[in-house]
Design a protein around this motif. Structure first.
Motif, PDB file in Angstrom:
ATOM      1  N   PHE A  53      34.691   5.530 -48.430  1.00 11.51           N
ATOM      2  CA  PHE A  53      33.458   6.321 -48.512  1.00 11.51           C
ATOM      3  C   PHE A  53      33.578   7.571 -47.640  1.00 11.51           C
ATOM      4  O   PHE A  53      33.247   8.678 -48.063  1.00 11.51           O
ATOM      5  N   ASP A  54      34.081   7.402 -46.426  1.00 16.54           N
ATOM      6  CA  ASP A  54      34.219   8.536 -45.501  1.00 16.54           C
ATOM      7  C   ASP A  54      35.184   9.577 -46.048  1.00 16.54           C
ATOM      8  O   ASP A  54      34.904  10.780 -46.017  1.00 16.54           O
ATOM      9  N   VAL A  55      36.325   9.123 -46.570  1.00 18.87           N
ATOM     10  CA  VAL A  55      37.326  10.065 -47.086  1.00 18.87           C
ATOM     11  C   VAL A  55      36.759  10.868 -48.256  1.00 18.87           C
ATOM     12  O   VAL A  55      36.911  12.100 -48.314  1.00 18.87           O
ATOM     13  N   LEU A  56      36.101  10.193 -49.200  1.00 19.10           N
ATOM     14  CA  LEU A  56      35.603  10.894 -50.388  1.00 19.10           C
ATOM     15  C   LEU A  56      34.416  11.794 -50.062  1.00 19.10           C
ATOM     16  O   LEU A  56      34.254  12.847 -50.691  1.00 19.10           O
ATOM     17  N   MET A  57      33.614  11.425 -49.086  1.00 18.70           N
ATOM     18  CA  MET A  57      32.527  12.324 -48.668  1.00 18.70           C
ATOM     19  C   MET A  57      33.105  13.563 -47.979  1.00 18.70           C
ATOM     20  O   MET A  57      32.598  14.676 -48.171  1.00 18.70           O
ATOM     21  N   ARG A  58      34.175  13.384 -47.210  1.00 19.30           N
ATOM     22  CA  ARG A  58      34.814  14.552 -46.594  1.00 19.30           C
ATOM     23  C   ARG A  58      35.431  15.449 -47.656  1.00 19.30           C
ATOM     24  O   ARG A  58      35.474  16.678 -47.492  1.00 19.30           O
ATOM     25  N   ARG A  59      35.873  14.862 -48.754  1.00 19.93           N
ATOM     26  CA  ARG A  59      36.400  15.680 -49.856  1.00 19.93           C
ATOM     27  C   ARG A  59      35.275  16.518 -50.463  1.00 19.93           C
ATOM     28  O   ARG A  59      35.463  17.707 -50.737  1.00 19.93           O
ATOM     29  N   LEU A  60      34.131  15.918 -50.676  1.00 24.45           N
ATOM     30  CA  LEU A  60      32.992  16.677 -51.210  1.00 24.45           C
ATOM     31  C   LEU A  60      32.559  17.761 -50.228  1.00 24.45           C
ATOM     32  O   LEU A  60      32.198  18.871 -50.640  1.00 24.45           O
ATOM     33  N   ASP A  61      32.590  17.471 -48.943  1.00 25.34           N
ATOM     34  CA  ASP A  61      32.235  18.483 -47.932  1.00 25.34           C
ATOM     35  C   ASP A  61      33.196  19.668 -48.004  1.00 25.34           C
ATOM     36  O   ASP A  61      32.780  20.830 -47.899  1.00 25.34           O
ATOM     37  N   ALA A  62      34.481  19.375 -48.182  1.00 29.20           N
ATOM     38  CA  ALA A  62      35.469  20.457 -48.266  1.00 29.20           C
ATOM     39  C   ALA A  62      35.267  21.296 -49.519  1.00 29.20           C
ATOM     40  O   ALA A  62      35.552  22.505 -49.531  1.00 29.20           O
ATOM     41  N   MET A  63      34.761  20.678 -50.589  1.00 30.54           N
ATOM     42  CA  MET A  63      34.540  21.388 -51.844  1.00 30.54           C
ATOM     43  C   MET A  63      33.208  22.135 -51.872  1.00 30.54           C
ATOM     44  O   MET A  63      32.988  22.978 -52.748  1.00 30.54           O
ATOM     45  N   ASP A  64      32.344  21.862 -50.937  1.00 29.71           N
ATOM     46  CA  ASP A  64      30.976  22.405 -50.980  1.00 29.71           C
ATOM     47  C   ASP A  64      30.911  23.934 -51.059  1.00 29.71           C
ATOM     48  O   ASP A  64      30.088  24.467 -51.817  1.00 29.71           O
ATOM     49  N   PRO A  65      31.750  24.685 -50.319  1.00 34.92           N
ATOM     50  CA  PRO A  65      31.672  26.147 -50.435  1.00 34.92           C
ATOM     51  C   PRO A  65      31.977  26.669 -51.841  1.00 34.92           C
ATOM     52  O   PRO A  65      31.636  27.815 -52.162  1.00 34.92           O
ATOM     53  N   TYR A  66      32.608  25.857 -52.658  1.00 34.27           N
ATOM     54  CA  TYR A  66      33.016  26.279 -54.006  1.00 34.27           C
ATOM     55  C   TYR A  66      32.137  25.654 -55.094  1.00 34.27           C
ATOM     56  O   TYR A  66      32.489  25.694 -56.271  1.00 34.27           O
ATOM     57  N   LYS A  67      31.019  25.103 -54.693  1.00 38.90           N
ATOM     58  CA  LYS A  67      30.172  24.364 -55.630  1.00 38.90           C
ATOM     59  C   LYS A  67      29.706  25.206 -56.827  1.00 38.90           C
ATOM     60  O   LYS A  67      29.757  24.735 -57.974  1.00 38.90           O
TER      61      LYS A  67
END
Length: 253
Positions: free
Chosen positions: A98-112
């Motif tokens: 869960f932590d790893v995949l949420m960090r992936r979404l956080d990294a992608m957030d600027p490109y949403k």
């Protein structure tokens, strides 16, 4: 009412891009353009111009516009992996993933904004989706490794494909989730991980139950191979007999 982000708000600026290595500059340029215009309207010449590189430099870095999306995925992979820590080493597997995949979404957030447009454009393109699935499998291999989950062995491919599909479903929720707390996204991710756990438990049960049958099938197959080798040793026929191309399969090329 929340302000709609512009490309200049969420990715590097043109001046910052000019200082990046060509591969990164091209990724950033594509994501800026994709945030502002339809995916199918973006030409490689547009990306090269936006990135401040020549077409020759673009070609040296990537073979196509779609390949730049693969470069974007690797860039996100690197950010997530570099941000990994051992704080959750003692936590259950579910919490680590869960932590790893949420960090992936956080990294992608600027490109949403760009990802939202790209996802909409490629939704019905089966060939592109198949190619992106392979990119996702490569990324999720490293995400699972970061969470301490193995991907080798008979069920390794099943794990990878399962996580890739689950994360794609979560992304559909995330792309429409404008709540800063991401409550809907986190609920979807938690649900997908729990469903995945139950599926893998059933898959492990099936594998254990079928182990005797698989062992028997392997034994029969090995016996058949030994019989064929023994038969071949006693076969005095010319290997070219009845074969117009001779015994070398390469002769058909």
């Amino acid at each position: 009412m929340a302000r709609t982000p512009k490309a200049s708000d969420v990715t590097t600026s043109g001046e910052e891009t000019a200082r990046l290595p060509p591969r990164e500059a091209i990724v950033e340029a594509l994501m800026r353009l994709a945030a502002e215009q339809p995916w199918n309207d973006i030409e490689i010449a547009d990306i090269a111009r936006e990135a401040g590189v020549t077409l020759a430099e673009f070609r040296d870095a990537y073979p196509s516009k779609g390949a730049v999306l693969g470069g974007f995925a690797r860039m996100i992979d690197k950010q997530v992996l570099e941000g990994a820590s051992d704080d959750l080493d003692d936590e259950p597997t579910r919490e680590r993933l869960f932590d790893v995949l949420m960090r992936r979404l956080d990294a992608m957030d600027p490109y949403k904004p760009a990802l939202r447009r790209i996802a909409f454009a490629l939704r019905g393109d089966l060939l592109s989706l198949a190619a992106l699935n392979q990119v996702a499998l490569n990324s999720q291999r490293f995400m699972l490794a970061s969470a301490g989950i193995g991907t080798e062995g008979p069920l390794g491919r099943v794990k990878l494909q399962g996580v890739a599909i689950a994360f794609a479903r979560v992304m559909e929720v995330w792309l429409d989730d404008d709540d800063p707390a991401l409550a809907r996204t986190m609920a979807a991710l938690d649900r997908e991980i729990r469903n995945g756990e139950r599926f893998m438990e059933r898959a492990e049960d099936v594998r254990r139950l079928t182990a005797p049958f698989r062992a028997l099938a392997q034994s029969l197959a090995e016996g058949g191979r030994r019989w064929r080798r023994r038969d071949d040793r006693h076969d005095d026929r010319n290997e070219d007999e009845g074969n117009p191309l001779g015994g070398d399969p390469a002769a058909a090329i």
